[in-house]
Every structure is written in C-alpha cells, then in structure tokens.
Scaffold this motif. Sequence first.
Motif, short mmCIF file in Angstrom:
data_model
loop_
_atom_site.label_atom_id
_atom_site.label_comp_id
_atom_site.label_asym_id
_atom_site.label_seq_id
_atom_site.Cartn_x
_atom_site.Cartn_y
_atom_site.Cartn_z
N GLU A 179 0.72 -1.30 0.05
CA GLU A 179 0.02 -0.05 -0.08
C GLU A 179 0.92 1.29 0.10
N TRP A 180 2.14 1.18 0.85
CA TRP A 180 2.87 2.27 0.68
C TRP A 180 3.39 2.34 -0.71
N HIS A 181 4.03 1.32 -1.20
CA HIS A 181 4.60 1.25 -2.74
C HIS A 181 3.34 2.09 -3.58
N ALA A 182 2.26 1.59 -3.56
CA ALA A 182 1.22 2.19 -4.52
C ALA A 182 0.88 3.68 -4.18
N PHE A 183 0.99 4.18 -2.93
CA PHE A 183 0.98 5.40 -2.67
C PHE A 183 2.18 6.45 -3.34
N VAL A 184 3.14 5.75 -3.06
CA VAL A 184 4.58 6.57 -3.72
C VAL A 184 4.45 6.66 -5.05
N LEU A 185 3.79 5.82 -5.84
CA LEU A 185 3.80 5.75 -7.19
C LEU A 185 2.99 7.13 -7.60
N HIS A 186 1.97 7.63 -6.62
CA HIS A 186 1.24 8.70 -7.02
C HIS A 186 2.00 10.08 -6.35
#
Length: 118
Positions: A28-35
């Motif tokens: 979830e952190w990874h997904a957020f960082v991509l934004h």
Amino acid sequence: MVDQALAFLGTCAVDGKPLSPSRLVDPEWHAFVLHTREYREFCHRVAGRFIDHVPTDEARAGAGEPAMALHRTVEAIRAAGYVVDPELWFASGQAKCTQCHNGCADDPPPPPAAESTL
C-alpha cells in the motif's frame, strides 16, 4: 490495508525511531509512492517533510531485528493514537524497506564497510 499504511506514515511523521511496515502493509505504501504528487503533498501535510521509502539491507540487520522492528512499529502506531490491525502486521513478517536510511530519515549515511561495528 490502506488505513494501516496511512497510520504507519502518520506515525513516521511524529516518531523518531526506525519503523518498518509489514509485508502486507508495504504494498500500500508502494502504491501511494507511485502517485508522487499526492504522496509528496500528504507527507508535507502530516510530516512537514518527504517520508522516504528506503529498501533495507538484510545483511546489516542483526538477529531478531525484523521482529523487533515490527513490534516497535506497532507500539509506535498505537502510541500515536492509531488503531492497529494485528493480522496485517504479524501474519506476514517485516517488509524489506523502511522510512529510514542509517537508523532514521535524517541520519547521515552509514559508515564505510571497513568502519562498520555490526
């Protein structure tokens, strides 16, 4: 899982200790960082700075450190006033990244290998 990732990041904003997400929270952190734009704005709003995502070096971690890091992280999240979902933290183990460089985000870089005390 999103709420646990946000709780983790909110805790990183106020806690100076090295913290690490679980293997289930980290994606979830990874997904957020991509934004990137939204992530950067969130970090500045809750922390006043960018919260780095840093892969960990397993060779430098001591015996038992991953389990200790998870317990330390969960306790810090609770102390920051967030609700913890134990299944998302302890069922899968520690992720291979943190918000820390050499102990924490504002630390200087680690010493050269020859000077390491680990």
